[in-house]
Write a protein that holds these residues in place. Structure first.
Motif, PDB file in Angstrom:
ATOM      1  N   ARG A  32     -27.579  31.180  54.101  1.00 45.24           N
ATOM      2  CA  ARG A  32     -27.312  32.267  53.056  1.00 45.24           C
ATOM      3  C   ARG A  32     -26.045  32.685  53.428  1.00 45.24           C
ATOM      4  O   ARG A  32     -25.089  33.273  52.526  1.00 45.24           O
ATOM      5  CB  ARG A  32     -28.023  33.680  53.399  1.00 45.24           C
ATOM      6  N   HIS A  33     -25.282  32.420  54.465  1.00 44.74           N
ATOM      7  CA  HIS A  33     -23.812  32.629  55.112  1.00 44.74           C
ATOM      8  C   HIS A  33     -23.017  31.277  54.696  1.00 44.74           C
ATOM      9  O   HIS A  33     -21.591  31.642  54.914  1.00 44.74           O
ATOM     10  CB  HIS A  33     -23.650  33.124  56.410  1.00 44.74           C
ATOM     11  N   LEU A  34     -23.585  30.089  54.284  1.00 44.22           N
ATOM     12  CA  LEU A  34     -22.753  29.072  54.512  1.00 44.22           C
ATOM     13  C   LEU A  34     -21.596  29.209  53.691  1.00 44.22           C
ATOM     14  O   LEU A  34     -20.499  28.514  53.832  1.00 44.22           O
ATOM     15  CB  LEU A  34     -23.676  27.770  54.123  1.00 44.22           C
ATOM     16  N   GLU A  35     -21.772  29.195  51.965  1.00 46.33           N
ATOM     17  CA  GLU A  35     -20.647  29.583  51.190  1.00 46.33           C
ATOM     18  C   GLU A  35     -19.310  30.228  51.849  1.00 46.33           C
ATOM     19  O   GLU A  35     -18.217  29.792  51.778  1.00 46.33           O
ATOM     20  CB  GLU A  35     -20.932  29.852  49.763  1.00 46.33           C
ATOM     21  N   ASP A  36     -19.743  31.579  52.361  1.00 42.16           N
ATOM     22  CA  ASP A  36     -18.595  32.454  52.889  1.00 42.16           C
ATOM     23  C   ASP A  36     -17.855  31.879  54.139  1.00 42.16           C
ATOM     24  O   ASP A  36     -16.688  31.583  54.247  1.00 42.16           O
ATOM     25  CB  ASP A  36     -19.369  33.742  53.316  1.00 42.16           C
ATOM     26  N   TRP A  37     -18.582  31.084  55.140  1.00 38.41           N
ATOM     27  CA  TRP A  37     -18.122  30.373  56.148  1.00 38.41           C
ATOM     28  C   TRP A  37     -17.196  29.155  55.561  1.00 38.41           C
ATOM     29  O   TRP A  37     -16.320  28.890  56.418  1.00 38.41           O
ATOM     30  CB  TRP A  37     -19.059  29.838  57.159  1.00 38.41           C
ATOM     31  N   THR A  38     -17.699  28.323  54.497  1.00 40.30           N
ATOM     32  CA  THR A  38     -16.851  27.490  54.219  1.00 40.30           C
ATOM     33  C   THR A  38     -15.467  27.764  53.515  1.00 40.30           C
ATOM     34  O   THR A  38     -14.549  27.052  53.799  1.00 40.30           O
ATOM     35  CB  THR A  38     -17.811  26.404  52.999  1.00 40.30           C
ATOM     36  N   GLU A  39     -15.792  28.881  52.735  1.00 43.86           N
ATOM     37  CA  GLU A  39     -14.505  29.296  52.182  1.00 43.86           C
ATOM     38  C   GLU A  39     -13.623  29.923  53.182  1.00 43.86           C
ATOM     39  O   GLU A  39     -12.416  29.485  52.912  1.00 43.86           O
ATOM     40  CB  GLU A  39     -14.816  30.529  51.090  1.00 43.86           C
ATOM     41  N   ALA A  40     -14.065  30.301  54.334  1.00 47.59           N
ATOM     42  CA  ALA A  40     -12.912  30.707  55.149  1.00 47.59           C
ATOM     43  C   ALA A  40     -12.579  29.385  56.049  1.00 47.59           C
ATOM     44  O   ALA A  40     -11.550  29.335  56.031  1.00 47.59           O
ATOM     45  CB  ALA A  40     -13.989  31.465  56.375  1.00 47.59           C
ATOM     46  N   ARG A  41     -13.333  28.481  56.037  1.00 44.41           N
ATOM     47  CA  ARG A  41     -12.808  27.106  56.457  1.00 44.41           C
ATOM     48  C   ARG A  41     -11.785  26.524  55.876  1.00 44.41           C
ATOM     49  O   ARG A  41     -10.794  26.056  56.146  1.00 44.41           O
ATOM     50  CB  ARG A  41     -13.669  25.924  56.743  1.00 44.41           C
ATOM     51  N   ARG A  42     -11.973  26.606  54.357  1.00 42.97           N
ATOM     52  CA  ARG A  42     -10.809  26.212  53.530  1.00 42.97           C
ATOM     53  C   ARG A  42      -9.613  27.020  53.662  1.00 42.97           C
ATOM     54  O   ARG A  42      -8.570  26.409  53.528  1.00 42.97           O
ATOM     55  CB  ARG A  42     -11.500  26.103  52.188  1.00 42.97           C
ATOM     56  N   ARG A  43      -9.740  28.396  53.740  1.00 48.59           N
ATOM     57  CA  ARG A  43      -8.545  29.376  54.003  1.00 48.59           C
ATOM     58  C   ARG A  43      -7.745  28.756  55.053  1.00 48.59           C
ATOM     59  O   ARG A  43      -6.611  28.812  55.159  1.00 48.59           O
ATOM     60  CB  ARG A  43      -8.925  30.710  53.901  1.00 48.59           C
ATOM     61  N   HIS A  44      -8.241  28.726  56.296  1.00 44.85           N
ATOM     62  CA  HIS A  44      -7.739  28.156  57.636  1.00 44.85           C
ATOM     63  C   HIS A  44      -6.974  26.929  57.318  1.00 44.85           C
ATOM     64  O   HIS A  44      -6.185  26.690  57.805  1.00 44.85           O
ATOM     65  CB  HIS A  44      -8.906  28.087  58.683  1.00 44.85           C
ATOM     66  N   ALA A  45      -7.741  26.051  56.629  1.00 41.99           N
ATOM     67  CA  ALA A  45      -7.223  24.553  56.504  1.00 41.99           C
ATOM     68  C   ALA A  45      -5.912  24.663  55.686  1.00 41.99           C
ATOM     69  O   ALA A  45      -4.879  24.222  56.023  1.00 41.99           O
ATOM     70  CB  ALA A  45      -8.386  23.716  55.664  1.00 41.99           C
ATOM     71  N   ALA A  46      -5.805  25.447  54.502  1.00 43.41           N
ATOM     72  CA  ALA A  46      -4.599  25.884  53.609  1.00 43.41           C
ATOM     73  C   ALA A  46      -3.906  26.476  54.585  1.00 43.41           C
ATOM     74  O   ALA A  46      -2.463  25.968  54.124  1.00 43.41           O
ATOM     75  CB  ALA A  46      -5.084  26.853  52.430  1.00 43.41           C
ATOM     76  N   TYR A  47      -4.024  27.438  55.496  1.00 40.15           N
ATOM     77  CA  TYR A  47      -2.795  27.927  56.327  1.00 40.15           C
ATOM     78  C   TYR A  47      -2.461  27.186  57.145  1.00 40.15           C
ATOM     79  O   TYR A  47      -1.050  27.033  57.275  1.00 40.15           O
ATOM     80  CB  TYR A  47      -3.600  29.197  56.961  1.00 40.15           C
ATOM     81  N   TYR A  48      -3.160  26.275  57.837  1.00 40.18           N
ATOM     82  CA  TYR A  48      -2.667  25.192  58.562  1.00 40.18           C
ATOM     83  C   TYR A  48      -1.778  24.284  57.877  1.00 40.18           C
ATOM     84  O   TYR A  48      -0.606  23.951  58.231  1.00 40.18           O
ATOM     85  CB  TYR A  48      -3.788  24.439  59.301  1.00 40.18           C
ATOM     86  N   ASN A  49      -2.085  23.849  56.717  1.00 41.17           N
ATOM     87  CA  ASN A  49      -1.257  22.941  55.888  1.00 41.17           C
ATOM     88  C   ASN A  49      -0.042  23.866  55.694  1.00 41.17           C
ATOM     89  O   ASN A  49       1.271  22.788  55.850  1.00 41.17           O
ATOM     90  CB  ASN A  49      -2.092  22.497  54.485  1.00 41.17           C
ATOM     91  N   GLU A  50      -0.115  24.834  55.324  1.00 39.85           N
ATOM     92  CA  GLU A  50       1.425  25.474  55.141  1.00 39.85           C
ATOM     93  C   GLU A  50       2.101  25.585  56.274  1.00 39.85           C
ATOM     94  O   GLU A  50       3.526  25.101  56.125  1.00 39.85           O
ATOM     95  CB  GLU A  50       0.870  26.992  54.733  1.00 39.85           C
ATOM     96  N   LEU A  51       1.425  25.888  57.336  1.00 38.57           N
ATOM     97  CA  LEU A  51       2.487  26.048  58.692  1.00 38.57           C
ATOM     98  C   LEU A  51       2.824  24.727  59.209  1.00 38.57           C
ATOM     99  O   LEU A  51       3.937  24.518  60.103  1.00 38.57           O
ATOM    100  CB  LEU A  51       1.900  26.833  59.577  1.00 38.57           C
ATOM    101  N   LEU A  52       2.100  23.538  58.744  1.00 40.83           N
ATOM    102  CA  LEU A  52       2.478  22.319  59.460  1.00 40.83           C
ATOM    103  C   LEU A  52       3.301  21.463  58.374  1.00 40.83           C
ATOM    104  O   LEU A  52       3.573  20.173  58.864  1.00 40.83           O
ATOM    105  CB  LEU A  52       1.125  21.533  60.072  1.00 40.83           C
ATOM    106  N   ALA A  53       3.595  21.884  57.340  1.00 39.87           N
ATOM    107  CA  ALA A  53       4.102  21.005  56.197  1.00 39.87           C
ATOM    108  C   ALA A  53       5.442  20.369  56.743  1.00 39.87           C
ATOM    109  O   ALA A  53       5.754  19.450  56.256  1.00 39.87           O
ATOM    110  CB  ALA A  53       4.378  22.057  54.987  1.00 39.87           C
ATOM    111  N   ASP A  54       6.224  21.217  57.304  1.00 40.28           N
ATOM    112  CA  ASP A  54       7.585  20.330  57.639  1.00 40.28           C
ATOM    113  C   ASP A  54       7.653  19.856  59.124  1.00 40.28           C
ATOM    114  O   ASP A  54       8.360  19.869  59.852  1.00 40.28           O
ATOM    115  CB  ASP A  54       8.785  21.423  57.544  1.00 40.28           C
TER     116      ASP A  54
END
Ligand SMILES: Cc1ncc(COP(=O)(O)O)c(C=O)c1O
Length: 367
Positions: free
Chosen positions: A243-265
Motif C-alpha cells: 500500500r506504500h510502495l508507490e509513495d516510496w517509489t516516487e520518493a526514490r525517483r525524486r532522490h534520483a532526480a536530485y542526485y542527477n541535478e547535483l552530479l550533472a557537472d
C-alpha cells in the motif's frame, strides 16, 4: 554517518500497521501460505499487471520455478546476462541447463537485445533479461526475437517492482516475471520472499504445484516439487507495505532526480532513464574509472556505498565450468570495475544527498 539503506526508518514509519497485521496472522495460525498470502498474491499480481501471482520463499525460487514451468530442462540453453546478481544464473544451473551470456548495452547495463539472435542455438529454450537496478530492459526487440524462434521470455524483475516499460509494469510483459521480496528490495519482506507473476493459467497452475511439493491435492504428488512456500506473516507484512510502495517509489525517483541535478557537472556517469522506462531506482549507481578511490573517500566521511556487482557472474570461481573468461563481455566487465551505488532509500533526505554529492565532487577534484 549516511547509511546505504535504512530499514529502521521505514519500519518506524509503518510500525503500527505492521504489528497489527503480524498479530492477526499469528492469531490465525496460518503460518505457511494461507489467507494473507493468497490476498497478497492477488494484489501484487494486479499491481504488476498480471493475472496470476504465486508467492514463493525467495526470488531465486521464483526464477527456478518459472524456468521449470517454461519447459527448461537439463541440457537446454537459456540466454541471459552476466551483469546481474548470481541468483539469475544459479536458477538456470539448478536445472542443469546452461546459461548462455550476451553482453549488456553500455547506456543501461541491461541485456543488449541486438546480441540475442546470434546466441540462439537448437538447444535454446528461453531468454532471461534482468531489469537491473530497477530499470526495464528493452523488452520489445527481445520479445520479437523470442516470438520468431519460439522461445519463452522470463523477466528477472527482482529489483524492479513497479518499474514500467512503455507504460506497462514489468513482470507481466514476458511469459513469466520473477520478483524478490528480500528485505532490502523496493518491496521487502521481514525475511525471505518472492513471487512469479504470469498471465498464463497453465504456468500458474504448474508453479502453484511445484512450490508445494508438486501436490495437486494433499499427498497426491503429480510433479517432483519443492518446499518453496511463502510464509503467512510475510504475506501479511507485504500486503501492508504494498500500500506504500508507490509513495516510496516516487520518493526514490525524486532522490534520483536530485542526485542527477547535483552530479550533472561532475566526471561520474549518472544512470540514464530511457524514454521507454519508468526507473524505480532500487539502486542509484554512478560510473567512474576512479571507483575504488571514490568509495574510500566517501567511506572516510561516513558515507556508505555499495558495489553491484564487483565480479560478473561469468568470472566467478564457482561458474568457471561454463567456459567463459576475462574479455568475453567487455561492457559487463567494465561496469563491474566502475559502478558505485550511492545511498538510496525512500526516507533519504535532500540534505543527505547534498552531503553525498559534495563528497563526490571533493573526492574527484582531489584526485
Ligand atoms: C537480479 C536479481 N535476481 C534474483 C535475485 C534473487 O532474489 P532472492 O534474494 O530473493 O532469492 C536478486 C536478489 O537478491 C536479484 O537482485
Amino acid at each position: 554517518m549516511i547509511p546505504f539503506i535504512d530499514l529502521k526508518a521505514q519500519y518506524e514509519s509503518i510500525k503500527e500497521e505492521i504489528l497489527a497485521a503480524v498479530s492477526a496472522t499469528l492469531a490465525s495460525t496460518q503460518f505457511v501460505l494461507g489467507k494473507e498470502v493468497a490476498a497478497f498474491e492477488e494484489e501484487f499480481a494486479a499491481y504488476s499487471g498480471g493475472k496470476f501471482g504465486i508467492g514463493v520463499n525467495s526470488g531465486t525460487s521464483a526464477l527456478h520455478l518459472a524456468l521449470l514451468a517454461a519447459g527448461v530442462k537439463r541440457g537446454d540453453e537459456v540466454i541471459t546476462v552476466s551483469c546481474t546478481f548470481v541468483a539469475t544464473v544459479a536458477a538456470i544451473d539448478y536445472i542443469g541447463a546452461r546459461p548462455v551470456f550476451v553482453d549488456v548495452d553500455p547506456a543501461t547495463l541491461n541485456m543488449d537485445a541486438g546480441q540475442v539472435e546470434a546466441a540462439i542455438t537448437e538447444r535454446t529454450k528461453a531468454i532471461l533479461p534482468v531489469h537491473l537496478h530497477g530499470q526495464s530492459a528493452d523488452l520489445d526487440p527481445i520479445l520479437d526475437v523470442a516470438r520468431r524462434h519460439g522461445l519463452r521470455v522470463i523477466e528477472d524483475a527482482a529489483q524492479a517492482h513497479g518499474a514500467e516499460y512503455k507504460g506497462r509494469r514489468v513482470g507481466s510483459i514476458g511469459d513469466l516475471g520473477c520478483f524478490s521480496f528480500y528485505p532490502g528490495k523496493n518491496l521487502g519482506a521481514y525475511g525471505e520472499g518472492g513471487m512469479v507473476v504470469t498471465n498464463n493459467e497453465e504456468f500458474a497452475h504448474t508453479i502453484r504445484m511445484l512450490r508445494d511439493w508438486g501436490q495437486e491435492q494433499k499427498y497426491h504428488h503429480v510433479l517432483k516439487g519443492f518446499n518453496y512456500r511463502l510464509e503467512g506473516v510475510q504475506g501479511a507484512i507485504l500486503r501492508v507495505k504494498l500500500r506504500h510502495l508507490e509513495d516510496w517509489t516516487e520518493a526514490r525517483r525524486r532522490h534520483a532526480a536530485y542526485y542527477n541535478e547535483l552530479l550533472a557537472d561532475t566526471a561520474v556517469a549518472r544512470p540514464l532513464e530511457m524514454p521507454y522506462a519508468r526507473h524505480v531506482y532500487h539502486v542509484y549507481a554512478v560510473q567512474t574509472p576512479k571507483r575504488d578511490r571514490l568509495q574510500e573517500a566517501l567511506q572516510a566521511q561516513g558515507i556508505q556505498t555499495g558495489i553491484h556487482y564487483p565480479i560478473p557472474v561469468h568470472l566467478q570461481k564457482a561458474y568457471q565450468d561454463f567456459g567463459y573468461g576475462p574479455g568475453d563481455f567487455p561492457v559487463t566487465e567494465r561496469a563491474a570495475n566502475e559502478l558505485l551505488s550511492l545511498p538510496m532509500f525512500a526516507e533519504l533526505q535532500n540534505a543527505q544527498i547534498d552531503t553525498v554529492c559534495t563528497a563526490v565532487r571533493d573526492a574527484l577534484n582531489g584526485g
